[in-house]
Design a protein around this motif. Structure first.
Motif, PDB file in Angstrom:
ATOM      1  N   GLN A   3       0.770  -1.025   0.051  1.00 38.09           N
ATOM      2  CA  GLN A   3       0.092  -0.026  -0.087  1.00 38.09           C
ATOM      3  C   GLN A   3       0.999   1.429   0.114  1.00 38.09           C
ATOM      4  OE1 GLN A   3      -0.625  -2.335   2.588  1.00 38.09           O
ATOM      5  NE2 GLN A   3      -1.867  -3.518   1.075  1.00 38.09           N
ATOM      6  N   LEU A   4       0.537   2.011  -0.891  1.00 43.38           N
ATOM      7  CA  LEU A   4       1.291   3.458  -0.999  1.00 43.38           C
ATOM      8  C   LEU A   4       0.434   4.575  -0.772  1.00 43.38           C
ATOM      9  CD1 LEU A   4       2.981   2.300  -4.467  1.00 43.38           C
ATOM     10  CD2 LEU A   4       4.066   2.171  -2.026  1.00 43.38           C
ATOM     11  N   VAL A   5       0.987   5.608  -0.116  1.00 43.83           N
ATOM     12  CA  VAL A   5       0.514   6.771   0.356  1.00 43.83           C
ATOM     13  C   VAL A   5       1.365   7.934   0.105  1.00 43.83           C
ATOM     14  CG1 VAL A   5      -0.979   8.329   2.096  1.00 43.83           C
ATOM     15  CG2 VAL A   5      -1.230   5.761   2.230  1.00 43.83           C
ATOM     16  N   GLU A   6       0.799   8.728  -0.791  1.00 43.05           N
ATOM     17  CA  GLU A   6       1.491   9.903  -1.148  1.00 43.05           C
ATOM     18  C   GLU A   6       1.155  11.298  -0.058  1.00 43.05           C
ATOM     19  OE1 GLU A   6       0.585   8.036  -5.094  1.00 43.05           O
ATOM     20  OE2 GLU A   6      -0.406   8.537  -3.174  1.00 43.05           O
ATOM     21  N   SER A   7       2.212  12.061   0.071  1.00 44.09           N
ATOM     22  CA  SER A   7       1.977  13.397   0.679  1.00 44.09           C
ATOM     23  C   SER A   7       3.038  14.536   0.342  1.00 44.09           C
ATOM     24  CB  SER A   7       1.963  12.992   2.373  1.00 44.09           C
ATOM     25  OG  SER A   7       3.229  12.615   2.735  1.00 44.09           O
ATOM     26  N   GLY A   8       2.483  15.774   0.894  1.00 41.80           N
ATOM     27  CA  GLY A   8       3.600  16.740   0.745  1.00 41.80           C
ATOM     28  C   GLY A   8       3.172  17.705  -0.583  1.00 41.80           C
ATOM     29  N   GLY A   9       2.140  17.401  -1.097  1.00 35.65           N
ATOM     30  CA  GLY A   9       1.720  18.207  -2.249  1.00 35.65           C
ATOM     31  C   GLY A   9       1.203  19.622  -1.811  1.00 35.65           C
ATOM     32  N   GLY A  10       1.062  20.479  -2.698  1.00 35.12           N
ATOM     33  CA  GLY A  10       0.563  21.912  -2.362  1.00 35.12           C
ATOM     34  C   GLY A  10       0.879  22.978  -3.169  1.00 35.12           C
ATOM     35  N   LEU A  11       0.442  24.230  -3.012  1.00 43.68           N
ATOM     36  CA  LEU A  11       0.665  25.328  -3.979  1.00 43.68           C
ATOM     37  C   LEU A  11       1.971  25.955  -3.637  1.00 43.68           C
ATOM     38  CD1 LEU A  11      -0.532  27.177  -6.109  1.00 43.68           C
ATOM     39  CD2 LEU A  11      -1.660  28.339  -4.222  1.00 43.68           C
ATOM     40  N   VAL A  12       2.715  26.189  -4.722  1.00 44.22           N
ATOM     41  CA  VAL A  12       4.066  26.730  -4.663  1.00 44.22           C
ATOM     42  C   VAL A  12       4.226  27.912  -5.838  1.00 44.22           C
ATOM     43  CG1 VAL A  12       5.324  25.010  -5.742  1.00 44.22           C
ATOM     44  CG2 VAL A  12       6.566  26.569  -4.173  1.00 44.22           C
ATOM     45  N   GLN A  13       5.024  28.643  -5.711  1.00 44.62           N
ATOM     46  CA  GLN A  13       5.202  29.703  -6.703  1.00 44.62           C
ATOM     47  C   GLN A  13       6.253  29.069  -7.656  1.00 44.62           C
ATOM     48  OE1 GLN A  13       6.137  33.609  -4.920  1.00 44.62           O
ATOM     49  NE2 GLN A  13       3.981  34.132  -5.411  1.00 44.62           N
ATOM     50  N   ALA A  14       6.450  29.671  -8.763  1.00 42.99           N
ATOM     51  CA  ALA A  14       7.844  29.192  -9.786  1.00 42.99           C
ATOM     52  C   ALA A  14       8.895  29.666  -9.166  1.00 42.99           C
ATOM     53  CB  ALA A  14       7.578  30.003 -10.934  1.00 42.99           C
ATOM     54  N   GLY A  15       9.614  28.609  -9.143  1.00 40.85           N
ATOM     55  CA  GLY A  15      11.012  28.648  -8.598  1.00 40.85           C
ATOM     56  C   GLY A  15      11.310  28.033  -7.111  1.00 40.85           C
ATOM     57  N   GLY A  16      10.115  27.914  -6.520  1.00 40.46           N
ATOM     58  CA  GLY A  16       9.999  27.292  -5.352  1.00 40.46           C
ATOM     59  C   GLY A  16      10.311  25.733  -5.305  1.00 40.46           C
ATOM     60  N   SER A  17      10.355  25.254  -4.021  1.00 44.46           N
ATOM     61  CA  SER A  17      10.535  23.935  -3.888  1.00 44.46           C
ATOM     62  C   SER A  17       9.444  22.909  -3.129  1.00 44.46           C
ATOM     63  CB  SER A  17      11.869  23.646  -3.044  1.00 44.46           C
ATOM     64  OG  SER A  17      13.079  24.289  -3.661  1.00 44.46           O
ATOM     65  N   LEU A  18       9.421  21.730  -3.274  1.00 41.29           N
ATOM     66  CA  LEU A  18       8.515  20.913  -2.456  1.00 41.29           C
ATOM     67  C   LEU A  18       9.115  19.645  -2.332  1.00 41.29           C
ATOM     68  CD1 LEU A  18       4.626  21.278  -3.931  1.00 41.29           C
ATOM     69  CD2 LEU A  18       5.473  22.007  -1.833  1.00 41.29           C
TER      70      LEU A  18
END
Length: 124
Positions: A3-18
């Motif tokens: 089973q796989l669960v992703e997290s950490g997505g979101g809204l970021v400005q260009a040039g940013g990091s996630l």
């Protein structure tokens, strides 16, 4: 079964990091590679990166080379995708997937188990 669960997505400005995380649970009889894929609206799901079971081998799509880094911590059963210098074209739902034959395969058909995805939106 894995089973796989992703997290950490979101809204970021260009040039940013996630940093995305893929937490794995369950077990298989084989070591498995973990790949990241992404799918933008109206487009096919495309390969982003993959890491082998021990983390010693990786592969990347040309579009993310030099900007994204995939890594894994098997003690935590987690794979990470560090995304830097993000561009609006990186906007998509990001999925992680497990390949129980531990290949560094860019084709989604080689992957047996998939997570539900996490949305990444990069604003210009």
């Amino acid at each position: 079964q894995v089973q796989l669960v992703e997290s950490g997505g979101g809204l970021v400005q260009a040039g940013g990091s996630l940093r995305l995380s893929c937490a794995a649970s369950g077990r298989t009889l084989r070591p498995y590679a973990i790949g990241w894929f992404r799918q933008a609206p109206g487009k096919e799901r495309e390969f982003v990166a993959v890491v082998s079971w021990m983390g010693g081998s990786t592969a990347y799509a040309d579009s993310v080379k030099g900007r994204f880094t995939i890594s894994r911590d098997n003690a935590k059963s987690t794979v990470y995708l560090q995304m830097n210098s993000l561009k609006p074209d990186d906007t998509a739902v990001y999925y992680c997937a497990a390949d129980t034959f531990n290949r560094l395969a860019p084709a989604k058909d080689f992957y047996d188990y998939w997570g539900q995805g996490t949305q990444v939106t990069v604003s210009s």
